[in-house]
Design an enzyme around this catalytic site. Structure first.
Site, mmCIF file in Angstrom:
data_model
loop_
_atom_site.group_PDB
_atom_site.id
_atom_site.type_symbol
_atom_site.label_atom_id
_atom_site.label_comp_id
_atom_site.label_asym_id
_atom_site.label_seq_id
_atom_site.Cartn_x
_atom_site.Cartn_y
_atom_site.Cartn_z
ATOM 1 N N ASP A 37 5.038 11.813 147.909
ATOM 2 C CA ASP A 37 3.953 12.526 147.240
ATOM 3 C C ASP A 37 2.815 12.745 148.232
ATOM 4 O O ASP A 37 3.000 13.366 149.276
ATOM 5 C CB ASP A 37 3.508 11.744 146.006
ATOM 6 C CG ASP A 37 2.869 12.631 144.946
ATOM 7 O OD1 ASP A 37 2.001 13.446 145.295
ATOM 8 O OD2 ASP A 37 3.216 12.501 143.759
ATOM 9 N N ASN B 121 3.074 19.053 148.377
ATOM 10 C CA ASN B 121 2.354 17.787 148.318
ATOM 11 C C ASN B 121 1.708 17.422 149.654
ATOM 12 O O ASN B 121 1.045 18.239 150.255
ATOM 13 C CB ASN B 121 3.275 16.679 147.786
ATOM 14 C CG ASN B 121 2.885 16.262 146.380
ATOM 15 O OD1 ASN B 121 1.713 16.045 146.089
ATOM 16 N ND2 ASN B 121 3.855 16.166 145.497
ATOM 17 N N GLU C 247 5.839 23.774 134.734
ATOM 18 C CA GLU C 247 6.411 22.508 134.261
ATOM 19 C C GLU C 247 6.366 22.511 132.730
ATOM 20 O O GLU C 247 5.525 21.867 132.113
ATOM 21 C CB GLU C 247 5.628 21.328 134.833
ATOM 22 C CG GLU C 247 6.287 19.985 134.673
ATOM 23 C CD GLU C 247 5.517 18.881 135.405
ATOM 24 O OE1 GLU C 247 6.038 17.779 135.502
ATOM 25 O OE2 GLU C 247 4.387 19.153 135.882
#
Length: 653
Positions: free
Chosen positions: A246, A194, A162
């Site tokens: 999530d 997740n 990221e």
């Protein structure tokens, strides 16, 4: 006067009104909404995640991924403590079953066991046990979410790098499970791994890849730890829900509670009915990350959140990044499951490491000289040779040349003469073992002098029990830094005569011979395989077979240096895998594993007074622009091996 029909109608209306007012009051009054409260004792986190309710201690554990910290909150005392972890992002914390103050955590792409009393601001011990996603092209991956299934088996997944907040490299992650020193890869091309949950009868596993935008269901086999037949059972966009799925938990009714990142909410869904939304609870934080049931009756929902900046949007604390408790949810869940940490035949405390060298760029080709009670090893790119005496604990070193020094072994009959590999040349070297430079370098032979092979260099080498030198080559790196495959060869130097035995090798590396001296073991690093050859007294090799495969044994990293013990078992370095693996070449069974404090072990040999100690080199090779931190590159003496090996053999000119 009203007629009979009118009277009956009036009576019916009166009766319905009476029932509505007295027995059906719940129709006219709303149910009590769940109560959402921020836990003020917990300071806002940059990226709170991984809530785990520990039933034994009645505590909530969680992490701050970007804050590189682990946290503990005890509701009965309203006390919050935390500890900062050295290293990379920390994305999960799970207590170890049967071990006081021991926790499994993730650090970047690694899993580690930490010792923490739950009070101190620092952990007292960190021992790395696994590393995943160790290929150069995904070295910026990191673990994200993880959880144990009801058997105590850990499931954890990774996500791509990221470089900018909110801009994750897609399809770089994977989903793994971990048990009994085995790492199993279940899913690949994951965006952001997740939420995880399992239903009551343990026939279904639920899993979230946030980028996919859905909650998926898999058939689950808890005995074998396998999943199959994945399918989406709830898609956020179809239900008009803004944000990404999530973290996740399951209640005792079989319903899933899903955190919605960038959605200000937790949703409740029925996984048995496709796209069935049962409830939605508003949370004062935009970036809701995960949920866990907790409390004495497991009827409270703990919610973590984040407040990191995406696309320039700053989210002010304390609501954003807060940790929340939701009560009045009219549901109960399950406590977190402690991890059953069972690394087969590995006692994390039994191997004793002592560093004996300064960090080298590529330390390798370690050799035990019994007469001198010393080990010799080289630093390849810097063309340096090192000598360490175990009795005096003194190290000397010398510069050998300007080309890469692949190996340097003693020559029989001399205390100052060595055979070495410089670039593509076999050479004799004169060194007194004390001076900072060698006194003479004499070329024996130069190999691979034509065409594209001129970019090759010598690499792995060892002297066999007959005094013959076996040495192989490797190709150069391509524009991406990866070694070009099938450019190398394996040679044997016997009394000055050079013979080529094998071609089309990726990276020629570890060598060893069995006790009967009729088998030779050889490593081509790029193949991830240890090969066995029949070898004759004259040095002819034949009948190549595969005796150990890293991929099939779920060994992380690539095979590198190799040695053999007196029981006939092989010990092989897993470069980029942080381990030396002991295995039986007759059946391929893994017998033991030594976990290193750094990622790149390169070569290993037995030594010491009783030949029962291991000496091992490591490297600090740059991966994706990053050089591994200290103690990468150091050379180690490892004791408590429980076995013994053989002295290093000298070259017979």
């Amino acid at each position: 006067m009203p007629n009979k029909q009118s009277a009956e109608r009036i009576f019916t209306l009166f009766l319905l009104f009476f029932i509505f007012e007295n027995n059906g009051q719940h129709f006219s009054k709303k149910e009590m909404a769940p109560k959402v409260e921020r836990i003020e004792a917990v300071e806002p986190t940059e990226l709170g995640e991984g809530p785990h309710w520990d039933e034994e201690t009645q505590s909530l554990y969680f992490v701050d991924i970007f804050g590189k910290s682990i946290h503990k909150y005890v509701p009965s005392t309203n006390k919050h403590t935390s500890a900062v972890i050295d290293g990379d992002a920390v994305s999960l914390i799970i207590p170890v079953k049967g071990e006081k103050d021991k926790f499994l955590i993730s650090i970047g792409r690694e899993l580690a066991i930490v010792t923490w009393n739950g009070e101190s601001g620092k952990v007292s011990e960190t021992k790395k046990i696994y590393e995943v996603d160790d290929r150069p092209e995904i070295s910026d991956n990191r673990f994200n979410d993880g959880k144990c299934d009801p058997s105590g088996r850990l499931w954890a997944g990774t996500m791509g790098g990221e470089p900018v907040n909110g801009q994750v490299k897609l399809e770089k992650g994977s989903l793994f499970s971990f048990r009994n020193n085995k790492i199993t890869t279940h899913l690949t091309k994951i965006g952001i791994s997740n939420g995880l949950a399992w239903n009551e009868n343990l026939k279904k596993m639920y899993y979230i890849d946030t980028i996919a935008g859905s909650v998926n269901e898999y058939d689950f086999d808890i005995e074998n730890g396998t999943i199959a037949n994945g399918k989406p059972i709830f898609t956020l966009a179809k239900n008009g829900i803004v944000g990404g799925a999530d973290g996740m938990a399951i209640d005792t009714d079989g319903n899933l509670w899903v955190a919605v990142f960038n959605g200000y909410r937790v949703i409740k869904i029925d996984p048995r009915k496709a796209d069935t939304l049962l409830d939605s609870i508003q949370i004062p934080s935009k970036q809701v990350t995960s949920v866990a049931f907790g409390g004495p009756n497991l009827d409270e929902l703990y919610v973590t959140s984040a407040k990191f900046t995406i696309d320039g949007e700053e989210l002010p604390p304390p609501e954003h990044g807060g940790t929340y408790r939701v009560t009045g949810i009219k549901a109960k869940g399950y406590p977190g499951v402690r991890v059953k940490f069972q690394i087969k035949n590995v006692d994390m405390s039994k191997f004793n490491f002592v560093s004996i060298s300064e960090p080298l760029d590529v330390g390798t080709r370690i050799h035990w000289n019994e007469e001198e009670q010393s080990v010799y090893y080289v630093d390849v790119p810097n063309s340096m040779v090192y000598k360490y005496n175990v009795n005096t604990k003194q190290t000397t070193k010398a510069k050998v040349g300007t080309e890469p020094l692949a190996f340097m072994f003693p020559v029989e009959g001399s205390n100052t003469r060595f055979v070495a590999g410089l670039g593509r040349k076999f050479v004799f070297v004169e060194w007194d073992g004390k001076s900072s430079s060698v006194s003479e370098v004499e070329t024996i032979a130069e190999i691979e002098t034509e065409g594209m092979f001129r970019q090759n260099r010598l690499n792995g080498a060892k002297v066999d029990p007959f005094g013959r030198l076996w040495a192989g080559t490797m190709g150069p790196a391509d524009k991406d830094g990866n070694t070009i495959p099938n450019r190398g060869s394996l040679y044997c130097l016997r009394k000055g005569v050079l013979t080529k035995h094998i071609c089309n090798i990726g990276i020629s590396n570890g060598l060893a011979w069995n006790t009967k001296q009729n088998k030779m073991y050889f490593v081509d690093t790029l193949s991830s395989v240890v090969f066995q050859f029949d070898i004759s007294d004259s040095g002819e090799i034949s009948n190549r077979t595969e005796v150990f495969n890293f991929e099939r044994n779920n060994i992380r990293g690539l095979p590198d240096g190799l040695t053999i013990d007196t029981d006939g078992n092989l010990w092989i370095c897993a470069i980029h895998g942080s381990t030396i693996v002991k295995f039986n070449p007759e059946n391929g069974e893994v017998l033991d594993t030594i976990v290193f404090p750094t990622t790149q072990p390169t070569s290993v040999t037995f030594g010491g007074n009783n030949l029962d100690q291991l000496f091992a080199t490591t490297a600090r090779i740059e991966v994706k622009g990053k050089i591994p931190p200290d103690p990468a590159g150091k050379t180690y003496l490892i004791s408590n091996t429980g076995c013994s090996g053989y002295r290093g053999d000298k070259y017979k000119p």
